[in-house]
Design an enzyme around this catalytic site. Structure first.
Site, PDB file in Angstrom:
ATOM      1  N   LYS A   1       6.445  23.695 -11.548  1.00  0.00           N
ATOM      2  CA  LYS A   1       5.648  22.489 -11.354  1.00  0.00           C
ATOM      3  C   LYS A   1       5.363  22.300  -9.870  1.00  0.00           C
ATOM      4  O   LYS A   1       4.247  21.941  -9.475  1.00  0.00           O
ATOM      5  CB  LYS A   1       6.373  21.265 -11.922  1.00  0.00           C
ATOM      6  CG  LYS A   1       5.594  19.978 -11.684  1.00  0.00           C
ATOM      7  CD  LYS A   1       5.289  19.194 -12.919  1.00  0.00           C
ATOM      8  CE  LYS A   1       4.288  18.079 -12.597  1.00  0.00           C
ATOM      9  NZ  LYS A   1       4.380  16.963 -13.506  1.00  0.00           N
TER      10      LYS A   1
ATOM     11  N   ARG B   1      -3.800  22.669 -11.744  1.00  0.00           N
ATOM     12  CA  ARG B   1      -2.876  21.707 -12.350  1.00  0.00           C
ATOM     13  C   ARG B   1      -3.214  21.439 -13.812  1.00  0.00           C
ATOM     14  O   ARG B   1      -2.358  21.055 -14.602  1.00  0.00           O
ATOM     15  CB  ARG B   1      -2.864  20.400 -11.541  1.00  0.00           C
ATOM     16  CG  ARG B   1      -1.770  19.436 -11.974  1.00  0.00           C
ATOM     17  CD  ARG B   1      -1.506  18.357 -10.924  1.00  0.00           C
ATOM     18  NE  ARG B   1      -0.451  17.461 -11.375  1.00  0.00           N
ATOM     19  CZ  ARG B   1       0.176  16.581 -10.614  1.00  0.00           C
ATOM     20  NH1 ARG B   1      -0.142  16.472  -9.336  1.00  0.00           N
ATOM     21  NH2 ARG B   1       1.118  15.813 -11.090  1.00  0.00           N
TER      22      ARG B   1
ATOM     23  N   GLU C   1      -5.155  17.518  -9.300  1.00  0.00           N
ATOM     24  CA  GLU C   1      -5.671  18.051 -10.556  1.00  0.00           C
ATOM     25  C   GLU C   1      -7.158  18.359 -10.515  1.00  0.00           C
ATOM     26  O   GLU C   1      -7.948  17.888 -11.323  1.00  0.00           O
ATOM     27  CB  GLU C   1      -5.341  17.092 -11.725  1.00  0.00           C
ATOM     28  CG  GLU C   1      -5.474  17.794 -13.076  1.00  0.00           C
ATOM     29  CD  GLU C   1      -4.878  17.016 -14.242  1.00  0.00           C
ATOM     30  OE1 GLU C   1      -3.959  16.206 -14.012  1.00  0.00           O
ATOM     31  OE2 GLU C   1      -5.326  17.234 -15.360  1.00  0.00           O
TER      32      GLU C   1
ATOM     33  N   ARG D   1       0.803  -1.237   0.000  1.00  0.00           N
ATOM     34  CA  ARG D   1       0.000   0.000   0.000  1.00  0.00           C
ATOM     35  C   ARG D   1       0.829   1.278   0.000  1.00  0.00           C
ATOM     36  O   ARG D   1       0.339   2.347   0.355  1.00  0.00           O
ATOM     37  CB  ARG D   1      -0.984   0.030   1.169  1.00  0.00           C
ATOM     38  CG  ARG D   1      -1.965  -1.117   1.132  1.00  0.00           C
ATOM     39  CD  ARG D   1      -3.161  -0.849   2.022  1.00  0.00           C
ATOM     40  NE  ARG D   1      -4.029  -2.012   2.041  1.00  0.00           N
ATOM     41  CZ  ARG D   1      -3.899  -3.014   2.890  1.00  0.00           C
ATOM     42  NH1 ARG D   1      -2.952  -2.988   3.812  1.00  0.00           N
ATOM     43  NH2 ARG D   1      -4.725  -4.033   2.830  1.00  0.00           N
TER      44      ARG D   1
ATOM     45  N   HIS E   1      -1.960  14.987 -27.390  1.00  0.00           N
ATOM     46  CA  HIS E   1      -2.379  13.595 -27.170  1.00  0.00           C
ATOM     47  C   HIS E   1      -3.122  13.058 -28.390  1.00  0.00           C
ATOM     48  O   HIS E   1      -2.962  11.901 -28.768  1.00  0.00           O
ATOM     49  CB  HIS E   1      -3.283  13.494 -25.939  1.00  0.00           C
ATOM     50  CG  HIS E   1      -2.543  13.656 -24.646  1.00  0.00           C
ATOM     51  ND1 HIS E   1      -3.139  14.203 -23.517  1.00  0.00           N
ATOM     52  CD2 HIS E   1      -1.280  13.360 -24.296  1.00  0.00           C
ATOM     53  CE1 HIS E   1      -2.248  14.229 -22.538  1.00  0.00           C
ATOM     54  NE2 HIS E   1      -1.111  13.724 -22.975  1.00  0.00           N
TER      55      HIS E   1
ATOM     56  N   LYS F   1       2.443  11.743 -10.009  1.00  0.00           N
ATOM     57  CA  LYS F   1       1.580  10.922 -10.869  1.00  0.00           C
ATOM     58  C   LYS F   1       2.363   9.692 -11.304  1.00  0.00           C
ATOM     59  O   LYS F   1       3.473   9.809 -11.834  1.00  0.00           O
ATOM     60  CB  LYS F   1       1.159  11.710 -12.108  1.00  0.00           C
ATOM     61  CG  LYS F   1      -0.009  12.640 -11.889  1.00  0.00           C
ATOM     62  CD  LYS F   1      -0.497  13.108 -13.249  1.00  0.00           C
ATOM     63  CE  LYS F   1      -1.609  14.131 -13.146  1.00  0.00           C
ATOM     64  NZ  LYS F   1      -2.051  14.560 -14.488  1.00  0.00           N
TER      65      LYS F   1
ATOM     66  N   HIS G   1      -1.562  19.898 -24.680  1.00  0.00           N
ATOM     67  CA  HIS G   1      -1.652  18.449 -24.539  1.00  0.00           C
ATOM     68  C   HIS G   1      -2.923  17.849 -25.118  1.00  0.00           C
ATOM     69  O   HIS G   1      -2.929  16.679 -25.482  1.00  0.00           O
ATOM     70  CB  HIS G   1      -1.504  18.048 -23.070  1.00  0.00           C
ATOM     71  CG  HIS G   1      -0.065  18.030 -22.609  1.00  0.00           C
ATOM     72  ND1 HIS G   1       0.717  19.158 -22.605  1.00  0.00           N
ATOM     73  CD2 HIS G   1       0.732  17.029 -22.152  1.00  0.00           C
ATOM     74  CE1 HIS G   1       1.926  18.849 -22.148  1.00  0.00           C
ATOM     75  NE2 HIS G   1       1.964  17.557 -21.876  1.00  0.00           N
TER      76      HIS G   1
ATOM     77  N   GLU H   1       8.568  20.904 -22.998  1.00  0.00           N
ATOM     78  CA  GLU H   1       7.869  21.056 -21.705  1.00  0.00           C
ATOM     79  C   GLU H   1       8.446  22.227 -20.911  1.00  0.00           C
ATOM     80  O   GLU H   1       7.740  22.865 -20.130  1.00  0.00           O
ATOM     81  CB  GLU H   1       7.937  19.763 -20.888  1.00  0.00           C
ATOM     82  CG  GLU H   1       7.310  18.530 -21.565  1.00  0.00           C
ATOM     83  CD  GLU H   1       5.801  18.379 -21.366  1.00  0.00           C
ATOM     84  OE1 GLU H   1       5.172  19.269 -20.747  1.00  0.00           O
ATOM     85  OE2 GLU H   1       5.248  17.384 -21.861  1.00  0.00           O
TER      86      GLU H   1
ATOM     87  N   ASN I   1      -1.584  21.061 -18.872  1.00  0.00           N
ATOM     88  CA  ASN I   1      -1.999  20.373 -20.096  1.00  0.00           C
ATOM     89  C   ASN I   1      -2.019  21.294 -21.304  1.00  0.00           C
ATOM     90  O   ASN I   1      -2.532  20.915 -22.365  1.00  0.00           O
ATOM     91  CB  ASN I   1      -3.378  19.733 -19.905  1.00  0.00           C
ATOM     92  CG  ASN I   1      -3.316  18.580 -18.929  1.00  0.00           C
ATOM     93  OD1 ASN I   1      -2.362  17.813 -18.931  1.00  0.00           O
ATOM     94  ND2 ASN I   1      -4.309  18.492 -18.067  1.00  0.00           N
TER      95      ASN I   1
ATOM     96  N   HIS J   1       6.347  12.526 -27.489  1.00  0.00           N
ATOM     97  CA  HIS J   1       5.444  13.331 -26.670  1.00  0.00           C
ATOM     98  C   HIS J   1       5.781  14.827 -26.730  1.00  0.00           C
ATOM     99  O   HIS J   1       4.906  15.663 -26.969  1.00  0.00           O
ATOM    100  CB  HIS J   1       5.455  12.829 -25.226  1.00  0.00           C
ATOM    101  CG  HIS J   1       4.581  13.634 -24.318  1.00  0.00           C
ATOM    102  ND1 HIS J   1       3.205  13.599 -24.388  1.00  0.00           N
ATOM    103  CD2 HIS J   1       4.895  14.527 -23.350  1.00  0.00           C
ATOM    104  CE1 HIS J   1       2.706  14.436 -23.485  1.00  0.00           C
ATOM    105  NE2 HIS J   1       3.713  15.009 -22.842  1.00  0.00           N
TER     106      HIS J   1
HETATM  107 ZN    ZN Z   1       3.656  16.436 -21.309  1.00  0.00          ZN
END
Ligand code: ZN
Ligand code: ADP
Length: 362
Positions: free
Chosen positions: A230, A244, A240, A124, A255, A146, A251, A188, A248, A268
């Site tokens: 960040k 946050r 998020e 856990r 994506h 994340k 993105h 980024e 994106n 990416h």
């Molecule tokens: Zn990214």
């Protein structure tokens, strides 16, 4: 000791990001996060031959009491699977790891995401020390907690929020990084300037040549400044729910491009570069900001060797459909991170399909 920057990340479980040259040999720093007597070093087939021995030796010298095992993935996003996750868990179990064991992630975003998820799940949740070796991982994925693996149905579908115990970014590791990967990370970095720091964007324009040449001090400055942004964002919004989402920027488009190309085209960072330019152009079309600002962003990204236009052969309607399916799209029409100009991003909901198509078809 060589100059190093430290960025503190606050929150429920605060941790420090240390940035500088030569950190991979600093056993005291690397070992400071090890509470128990077990560590599992997770890396990949490119990074392990370059750096795993150095890290292991430095750790052994500083912490002779700790047993260090290794688990190495084949390089590439294709390894971020539940199957490799299970293998890594088996490796932990085989060492008799207890709750005070530590996962040490040495590699790019793929290694960091998978190793972080292993740490989140074993008993856990145990400690994870992130040692990012790509620029992208240093400025983005290693910070903020994340963690995830991919499923055939999509990227990062199984994961958890699990902040690291420490992040250690050795700028010298970037010397072996393929140039294309360095440029992807710069996308980024530019993003932080674009969304919340116009002065940083000026600085990036000034220092572009030094950054591209791999200048250690320039890279360390860019990484520290990016990590500070960040850190500020994830401290205020760890899960998020609001701010946050600004991360994106570029993105939603990015994506869709990655997915539409079957993850075999732009990487990416490159897809995000194109996505940021499209988001800036969409902002201009919506009357939020000027065209000139979009072109300034495109010029900087192009200087970093990044693509700034949609690759040929992509169908705008198909991209639009992908964006509708993106988990970041909301029920109330398409939602984008747009900007009011350089350094001033915000979430805009209810963007009309026609506006998006117009930008994609331009
Ligand atoms: Zn990214
Ligand atoms: P990212 O960090 O960009 O999300 P990856 O983890 O897939 O993605 O890393 C990109 C590629 O670079 C992988 O092939 C990885 O093995 C390789 N790599 C990572 N760090 C280094 C490094 N410091 N030197 C050389 N290759 C590296």
């Amino acid at each position: 000791p060589s100059p190093r920057a430290i960025v503190e990340v606050g929150g429920e479980k605060p941790y420090a990001i240390t940035i500088g040259p030569g950190l991979l040999d600093d056993g005291a720093l690397l070992g400071a996060g090890l509470r128990g007597r077990h560590a599992l070093l997770v890396s990949d087939g490119n990074v392990a031959p370059l750096y795993a021995d150095r890290v292991t030796q430095a750790l052994r010298a500083a912490r002779p009491d700790v047993r260090i095992d290794g688990y190495f993935l084949p390089p590439g996003e294709a390894s971020k699977t539940l199957a490799h996750f299970a293998e890594a868990i088996d490796a932990l179990a085989a060492t008799g790891a207890t709750r005070d064991a530590c996962v040490v992630a040495l590699g790019g975003g793929v290694v960091g995401d998978l190793a972080g998820f292993v740490a989140a799940c074993w008993m856990r949740g145990i400690d994870c020390v992130q040692i990012p070796t790509t620029l992208l991982a240093m400025v983005d994925s290693s910070v903020g907690g994340k963690t995830a693996v991919d499923l055939p149905q999509g990227k990062n579908l199984v994961g958890a929020f699990h902040p690291p115990r420490a992040v250690i970014a050795d700028t010298e590791a970037l010397l072996t990084l393929p140039p294309r990967e360095l440029r992807a990370g710069l996308a980024e970095v530019v993003k932080y300037g674009a969304i919340r720091d116009a002065a940083f964007l000026d600085w990036l324009e000034d220092r572009a040549d030094a950054l591209l040449a791999g200048d250690d001090a320039a890279l360390a400055d860019a990484i520290a400044r990016s990590c500070r942004h960040k850190a500020e964002i994830v401290e205020r919004d760890p899960f998020e729910r609001g701010e946050r989402a600004l991360l994106n920027f570029g993105h939603t488009f990015g994506h869709a491009i990655e997915a539409e190309q079957g993850f075999g085209g732009l990487n990416h960072g490159e897809a995000v570069a194109v996505g940021m330019v499209l988001a800036a152009r969409l902002s201009a079309r919506q009357g939020l900001a000027g065209e000139a600002e979009a072109e300034r962003l495109a010029a900087l990204l192009a200087r970093f060797g990044l693509p700034v236009a949609l690759p040929g052969g992509l169908d705008p309607a198909a991209l639009l459909e992908r964006m509708r399916l993106d988990k970041k799209a909301a029920a109330d029409g398409l939602r984008f991170v747009l900007w009011d100009g350089i350094g001033a991003a915000r979430v805009v909901a209810g963007v009309a399909d026609e506006a998006v198509l117009a930008v994609l078809e331009k």
